[in-house]
Design a protein around this motif. Structure first.
Motif, short mmCIF file in Angstrom:
data_model
loop_
_atom_site.label_atom_id
_atom_site.label_comp_id
_atom_site.label_asym_id
_atom_site.label_seq_id
_atom_site.Cartn_x
_atom_site.Cartn_y
_atom_site.Cartn_z
N VAL C 137 39.28 8.82 57.22
CA VAL C 137 37.83 8.62 57.18
C VAL C 137 37.30 9.29 55.92
N THR C 138 36.47 8.58 55.19
CA THR C 138 35.92 9.17 53.97
C THR C 138 34.54 9.76 54.24
N ILE C 139 34.36 10.96 53.80
CA ILE C 139 33.03 11.59 53.87
C ILE C 139 32.68 12.03 52.46
N GLN C 140 31.47 11.71 52.02
CA GLN C 140 31.03 12.13 50.70
C GLN C 140 30.11 13.33 50.85
N VAL C 141 30.37 14.33 50.03
CA VAL C 141 29.64 15.59 50.16
C VAL C 141 28.90 15.88 48.85
N VAL C 142 27.65 16.26 48.99
CA VAL C 142 26.89 16.67 47.80
C VAL C 142 26.34 18.06 48.06
N SER C 143 26.63 18.99 47.16
CA SER C 143 26.01 20.31 47.31
C SER C 143 24.72 20.33 46.52
N LEU C 144 23.67 20.76 47.20
CA LEU C 144 22.35 20.85 46.57
C LEU C 144 21.92 22.30 46.62
N ASP C 145 20.81 22.61 45.96
CA ASP C 145 20.21 23.94 46.08
C ASP C 145 19.36 23.96 47.34
N TRP C 146 19.62 24.59 48.38
CA TRP C 146 20.77 25.31 48.83
C TRP C 146 21.12 24.77 50.18
N LYS C 147 21.75 23.58 50.15
CA LYS C 147 22.07 22.85 51.37
C LYS C 147 23.20 21.89 51.08
N TRP C 148 23.82 21.40 52.11
CA TRP C 148 24.90 20.43 51.96
C TRP C 148 24.46 19.09 52.54
N VAL C 149 24.69 18.01 51.80
CA VAL C 149 24.38 16.68 52.31
C VAL C 149 25.70 15.93 52.46
N PHE C 150 25.88 15.33 53.65
CA PHE C 150 27.10 14.58 53.93
C PHE C 150 26.76 13.11 54.10
N PHE C 151 27.43 12.26 53.34
CA PHE C 151 27.27 10.81 53.52
C PHE C 151 28.52 10.28 54.20
N ASN C 152 28.31 9.44 55.20
CA ASN C 152 29.44 8.77 55.83
C ASN C 152 29.34 7.28 55.48
N PRO C 153 30.00 6.86 54.41
CA PRO C 153 29.78 5.49 53.91
C PRO C 153 30.28 4.42 54.88
N GLU C 154 31.29 4.72 55.68
CA GLU C 154 31.79 3.69 56.60
C GLU C 154 30.76 3.38 57.68
N GLU C 155 30.05 4.42 58.10
CA GLU C 155 29.05 4.21 59.16
C GLU C 155 27.65 4.10 58.59
N ASN C 156 27.54 4.37 57.27
CA ASN C 156 26.22 4.37 56.63
C ASN C 156 25.24 5.31 57.33
N ILE C 157 25.68 6.54 57.57
CA ILE C 157 24.78 7.56 58.09
C ILE C 157 24.91 8.81 57.22
N ALA C 158 23.94 9.68 57.32
CA ALA C 158 23.97 10.91 56.51
C ALA C 158 23.52 12.09 57.34
N THR C 159 24.04 13.26 57.03
CA THR C 159 23.63 14.47 57.73
C THR C 159 23.44 15.59 56.72
N VAL C 160 22.73 16.64 57.14
CA VAL C 160 22.51 17.80 56.30
C VAL C 160 23.02 19.03 57.02
N ASN C 161 23.79 19.83 56.32
CA ASN C 161 24.32 21.11 56.81
C ASN C 161 25.18 20.99 58.06
N SER C 162 25.65 19.82 58.35
CA SER C 162 26.49 19.65 59.51
C SER C 162 27.20 18.31 59.34
N VAL C 163 28.46 18.26 59.72
CA VAL C 163 29.16 16.99 59.61
C VAL C 163 30.04 16.83 60.84
N THR C 164 30.08 15.62 61.36
CA THR C 164 30.91 15.36 62.54
C THR C 164 32.07 14.47 62.12
N ILE C 165 33.27 14.86 62.55
CA ILE C 165 34.46 14.09 62.17
C ILE C 165 35.31 13.84 63.41
N PRO C 166 36.08 12.76 63.41
CA PRO C 166 37.01 12.53 64.52
C PRO C 166 38.21 13.47 64.40
#
Lengths: 658, 203, 344
Positions: C137-166
């Motif tokens: 599963v691919t997860i794209q991660v972007v570090s910002l000032d001062w938070k983490w953004v996670f993109f899940n391109p397969e599901e086309n959803i995004a989360t901040v400061n938390s990521v759920t994986i199988p």
């Protein structure tokens, strides 16, 4: 108008925190007190003639060490503020912004303005005396080096009260240190403070290299040099090759910030990774620059206080030169996690581990110097003995960190913090303390008080382990460096309390040392022998403190431990009693010069101008620098001679043999 | 008792007075090593960044070789004339020495003039220092060499004044030897600049 | 001071301070609820790293422990005391055999450690795919000032400061920064890797057990760096599906404007988004290239800029790209061979 001034002042001076106001007031009061004192006791002339314009390596050495101790105080206060902030989860003692400034200045001050000048101080005090020279090769340049260091350090420290301190970490990685993310003057203070003092360091490297190559006493071949001098030689070689890289790196960062360059910026094709590579190409050799002289000190102390010759001299020399060489090929171990790929990581992992081999050899040689010896535990030896276990543990964790794939877990964590403090305090600071206690009588003519020294010693050592051993565990618990606070749920709280207690124990130890120095000055007992430790090398053949010309008659050497051999021969009755009156000759001395301090002050002014983008001031400063260069070039003062009669008189009174 | 070491021998030593010119020459050689590292770092920077033109011009687009070749010719000649100056000094001919230094100085100044002119043209065409990483590293590398040459010019002027006042003595002889070494060094750096920056840039 | 240097008072004080410090340390060891994350791995990569930590510690201890003991014995035995009978041999300063031994021992140990290190370096190279029956599963991660953004391109959803994986599934993290450089670290699953503007790094990891794992930014990035914590929730495949559906139905979409407001320096709560702008990750990676998001001369074109994106791995639509010239893929062959050996 008044509003404008108010506005300017509120941006120019650092405001907003009672801690800072308190510090401002105390700095102002101390400065006023010093000026008032100098004026009241009419000491300005004395200060100018005897210290500010001196080119005497012994006085310059003392000024370096004094500055280093003051900077140790500053860096130590920074450390205690950090440890206080981290003692309790979610503590609000320091705002994150201040915390970031504090850890940045702590790192810079301790490495560049404490360890480096301490080291240069010992170079200055010891090397010419150890090799039987009248002074360093370039006494004027030596003075210039000191003042560049000192005013660079002052410029950096000025950021505490004016403009704001740098807050991007001690190596200031871009893009965080670029204008885009760090527009204030703090980062400019960082660049210019280090740049100015770095030029001084480079000059010192050249100076001592020439001194050691060209000015050894007759008979002292390279392989008969005392081990401390060898360590200075190795260090200077590293300085020659490493410091220009720092100069360029900081200059490029400055061009980015000042002139819109694109070396390390995100846009315009800049490459921040290049900065990280460059700064560590200097930064890694830099840690060997500060540790090698400590190794040299341990070698001297361990043989004198074990009443033995140093074991494995040749091994020691080779080990040191190997370390100096390999130190240039390990820099990338500071960023195994930057995605360089397995090939690069494997190479740098192995090169880093290689360093452990010569270092291990040195430790064995020290141990076997003590073997079949008679160990005296005076203060220098205490620190040397304490160094061994500290460095064994620190060295071991260093090897662990070198294991690249494992470093993905240690990197940027408190495990790393614990490691480098263990080698930098256990190695460098313990070493320089050993050196300070050992050569103090040569500098000032009296010993530092033994009892107070032992109090300080024990507090340092207990505090050291109490502070840093828990940090290894915190690293394994996932605590990253440079966090200004953490939550209760992390479970990092208790071990942080322990660590903070350790830091305060070291703070107490420092107070003991300050008291020790003051007490020893007041109740000093003059050393009349000149050889207070029953030592082995040339510096102990002359009176303490050394006369301004060092050696009335240049010594001739035929062994590695000339004084030791001399004493043995005398004991065996193989030397004639001193009957023949030595024949003194006039001694050539360099003249004092005020140019170095003026030159450095202009450099300071230029740096300050650049810091605030006041181009007129920068130009003025640089013009002053050029004017000083011209003045020096046109000056044809070739020094003076001390007449033979005066040498004879001085020698007679110092040695008490009128 | 501690005096004994120094009593071993004192007849046949020159009371610890080392030849200052010899020390200075060694010191200057070591300084040149540091300068080599300094230029080496700048070269490395340039090599890393010279493709990063950020959509702007590359070296091939902006370098004008005739000017560069003229600069090269002038600097090489000045290196030769500075050598002639040292020869004149060794023969003890002050006037000839000063004359060759003046020729060297004029050639150096011409070099700087051409370089400044090149820079001014580039900036005028909108390819200034802050245009791209390539331009930043180009201006810095070449400019640092130019700054070295300019410092050398200032220094040479001072030496010409000193020579005319004091003539050739141990001190001035040492200084001339040092600046001639420096001048040859800058020449060598320029050859590297010419190859790495200009020739490889237009190729 | 006439007293003897090692006075009785000093001995007592030293003893008491030492005992109190030890007591405090023992308390801290038990009082902390802290988990030694690094030593308690929950995935194959972190396990390999833990094994390596143990091996290297043992190897170095083989030299360190005897040396320390010898040091104590020597210092104790040869201290100067009236009537000391231990041998005194001041000229004993050279012995070829002894010196050969202690050049030899560290050389041998370092050689062994180097061999181990090199093997593991290739085996645990973060950009090498994990061996698994399941598709990563691919997860794209972007570090910002001062938070983490996670993109899940397969599901086309995004989360901040938390990521759920199988769980039990290899996760291919692709990482970049849109702020000063940071470092992405989930100590129980894998060692860290830097996140840097203008480049995409790859980090594989896998959670062998369900659970919430501690993650944090490890490289200092400015004022509120300490707040850059995030959670990695590893859940069963079924729970993962349910979680995705929940986000899809309950959260709002992330627009370009939402992202831009997230990118403003500051801290953030955990958030989730039901969608995110197309190719946003790639646009951020190429932000500073000509035609990229940051190129003011070219603002109008909001499409994917022309870049040197490596198209070889078009399956994920993305790869290790751009200004990072050291392509990570070249180690694939070497890596997968040794992977099994270290994964136990």
């Amino acid at each position: 108008m008044l509003e404008n001034i108010k506005q300017f002042a509120s941006e120019f001076f650092v405001t907003g925190d009672p801690l800072i106001y308190g510090a401002d007031v105390s700095i102002a009061l101390v400065t006023i007190a010093i000026f008032a004192g100098l004026t009241y006791f009419k000491k300005w002339k004395w200060l100018w003639r005897n210290w500010l314009t001196t080119v005497d390596h012994k006085k310059i050495g003392i000024m370096y060490i004094l500055a280093a101790i003051i900077m140790m105080f500053r860096g130590g206060v920074d450390a205690l503020m950090m440890r206080t902030q981290l003692a309790i989860p979610n503590f609000e003692f320091l705002h994150p912004e201040h915390y970031n400034q504090v850890f940045t200045t702590h790192g810079v001050v301790m490495i560049l303005f404490m360890a480096m000048p301490f080291m240069f101080g010992l170079f200055n005090v010891v090397v010419p005396l150890q090799i039987g020279a009248r002074d360093v090769a370039f006494p004027y340049l030596n003075s210039l080096s000191f003042w560049l260091f000192f005013l660079g350090a002052m410029l950096f420290n000025l950021s505490f009260v004016i403009g704001g301190s740098p807050d991007a970490g001690w190596l200031s990685y871009p893009p965080l240190s670029e204008l885009q993310f760090n527009p204030g003057p703090g980062q400019n203070f960082y660049i210019w403070g280090i740049q100015i003092s770095g030029i001084g360091s480079l000059a010192t490297g050249i100076n001592f290299l020439v001194t050691i190559i060209k000015m050894r006493a007759p008979g002292m071949t390279m392989m008969k040099m005392p081990m401390f001098t060898w360590s200075v030689f190795a260090t200077c070689v590293i300085i020659i090759f490493a410091f220009p890289i720092l100069t360029v790196t900081l200059a490029l960062l400055f061009l980015d910030r000042f002139a819109g360059g694109h070396f390390f910026t995100l846009d315009g094709g800049g490459n921040p990774m290049m900065y990280i590579n460059l700064i560590w190409m200097w930064g890694h050799p830099e840690v060997y620059i500060v540790i090698l002289p400590a190794f040299g000190i341990f070698s001297e102390v361990v043989s004198v206080f074990s009443r033995k010759k140093l074991f494995g001299y040749t091994s020691m020399v080779f080990a040191m030169m190997i370390i100096a060489f390999v130190s240039f090929f390990t820099w990338a171990h500071h960023f195994f996690t930057m995605g360089s790929g397995a090939d690069v990581n494997a190479f740098f992992a192995i090169s880093t581990m290689l360093i452990a081999i010569p270092t291990g050899v040195k430790i064995f040689n020290w141990l076997f110097t003590m073997y079949r010896g008679r160990i005296r535990f005076d203060l220098p030896m205490l620190w040397t003995v304490a160094f061994i276990p500290a460095f064994i543990v620190g060295g071991m964790t260093g090897v662990l960190l070198a294991v690249a794939p494992a470093d993905f877990q240690y990197h940027n964590s408190y495990f790393l913090i614990a490691h480098f403090h263990q080698v930098l305090i256990g190695g460098v600071v313990f070493g320089y303390f050993a050196g300070m206690y050992y050569w103090w009588p040569k500098m000032f003519g009296f010993k530092l008080n033994e009892t107070l020294g032992r109090w300080s010693f024990w507090f340092w050592n207990i505090g050291f382990y109490v502070c840093f051993m828990p940090q290894y565990l915190l690293g394994l618990m996932g605590m990253t460096r440079r966090v200004s606070t953490f939550d209760w749920d992390t479970g990092w709280g208790p071990l942080n309390v322990v660590s903070t207690v350790g830091a305060y124990l070291m703070g107490i130890a420092f107070i003991f040392q300050a008291i020790q120095i003051a007490y020893s000055f007041k109740y000093r007992e003059k050393d009349t022998t000149g050889d207070i430790w029953d030592a082995h090398t040339l510096e102990w053949t002359i009176p303490s403190p050394a006369p301004e010309y060092n050696f009335a008659i240049t010594p001739v050497v035929d062994s590695r431990d000339p004084l030791w051999v001399e004493k043995q021969r005398r004991a065996a009755g193989k030397l004639p009693k001193k009957d023949a009156k030595p024949k003194y000759e006039p001694i050539h001395m360099p003249s004092n010069s005020g140019i170095p301090i003026v030159f450095s002050t202009f450099f300071f002014i230029a740096g300050f101008g650049f810091t605030f983008h006041w181009v007129w001031m920068a130009v003025l400063g640089l013009a002053g620098v050029l004017a000083c260069l011209v003045a020096r070039s046109m000056n044809d003062d070739e020094g003076f001679y001390i007449p033979a009669e005066e040498v004879e008189k001085t020698e007679a009174s110092l040695r008490g043999t009128l | 008792m501690a005096q004994a070491v120094s009593q071993n021998d004192h007849g046949h030593h020159d009371h610890g007075h080392h030849d200052p010119q010899e020390l200075k020459m060694l010191g200057f050689w070591i300084f040149l090593i540091t300068d080599v590292i300094l230029f080496g770092t700048l070269f490395a920077t340039y090599v890393v960044l010279h493709h990063n033109t950020a959509g702007g011009p590359s070296g091939a687009d902006i370098f004008e070789m005739p000017g560069v070749i003229a600069e090269t010719f002038i600097l090489l000649t000045s290196s030769f004339t500075s050598g002639l100056a040292v020869l004149a000094m060794n023969k003890g001919k002050v006037k000839q020495l000063i004359g060759w230094l003046v020729v060297t100085w004029i050639l150096g100044a011409a070099f700087i003039y051409l370089e400044v002119d090149e820079f001014a043209k580039l900036i005028h065409e909108g390819h200034g220092f802050s245009g791209s990483a390539f331009l930043s590293s180009f201006f810095t590398l070449v400019g640092t060499h130019g700054l070295h040459v300019s410092m050398g010019l200032g220094w040479m002027l001072l030496l010409i004044i000193q020579l005319s006042r004091r003539g050739i003595n141990d001190v001035t002889r040492g200084k001339i030897n040092v600046i001639s070494l420096y001048w040859h060094f800058l020449d060598a750096v320029w050859i590297f600049l010419l190859s790495v920056v200009y020739l490889m840039g237009v190729m | 001071m006439s007293k003897k240097p090692g006075s009785r008072l000093m001995k007592w004080v030293v003893l008491i301070v030492t005992v109190l410090s030890l007591a405090l340390t023992v308390w801290a060891l038990f009082a902390g609820t802290g988990n030694y994350f690094v030593l308690n791995p929950k995935g194959p990569i972190a396990e390999g790293q833990r094994d390596l930590i143990v091996i290297s510690t043992i190897l170095t201890a083989i030299v360190i422990v005897p040396t320390t003991i010898i040091a104590f014995i020597i210092v104790w035995r040869y201290r100067d005391k009236p009537g000391r009978k231990a041998k005194y041999d001041p000229d004993f300063s050279h012995n070829n055999l002894l010196e050969t031994i202690w050049w030899g021992i560290p050389i041998v140990v370092i050689f062994i450690l180097a061999v181990v290190t090199v093997r593991y370096t290739y085996a645990l190279e973060p950009s090498v795919a994990l061996k698994s029956e399941k598709k990563p599963v691919t997860i794209q991660v972007v570090s910002l000032d001062w938070k983490w953004v996670f993109f899940n391109p397969e599901e086309n959803i995004a989360t901040v400061n938390s990521v759920t994986i199988p769980e039990d599934t290899p996760i291919r993290f692709e990482l970049t920064a849109d702020a000063p450089m940071n470092s992405f670290w989930v100590p129980q699953l894998a060692g860290q890797i830097y996140t840097m503007s203008g480049m995409a790094m790859t980090l594989y990891m896998q959670a062998d057990h369900p659970g919430t794992y501690f993650g944090s930014g490890a490289n200092f990035s400015g004022e509120h760096f300490a707040d850059m914590r995030f959670d990695v929730n590893a859940v069963s495949d079924a729970d993962y599906r349910a979680w995705v559906e929940k986000i899809k139905s309950e959260s709002k979409p992330m627009t370009m404007e939402t992202y831009q407001s997230l990118a403003i320096p500051g801290t953030a709560e955990k958030q989730s988004f039901s969608s995110f702008p197309d190719n946003l990750f790639q646009q951020l990676v190429t932000k500073y290239l000509p035609g990229g998001l940051a190129d003011t001369s070219n603002r109008a074109t909001h499409t994917t800029p022309q870049t040197e994106i490596n198209e070889k791995e078009s399956e994920q639509g993305q790869s290790d790209m751009g200004t990072d010239t050291k392509s990570n893929n070249e180690h694939d062959g070497l890596g997968t061979d040794t992977q099994e050996g270290s994964n136990n």
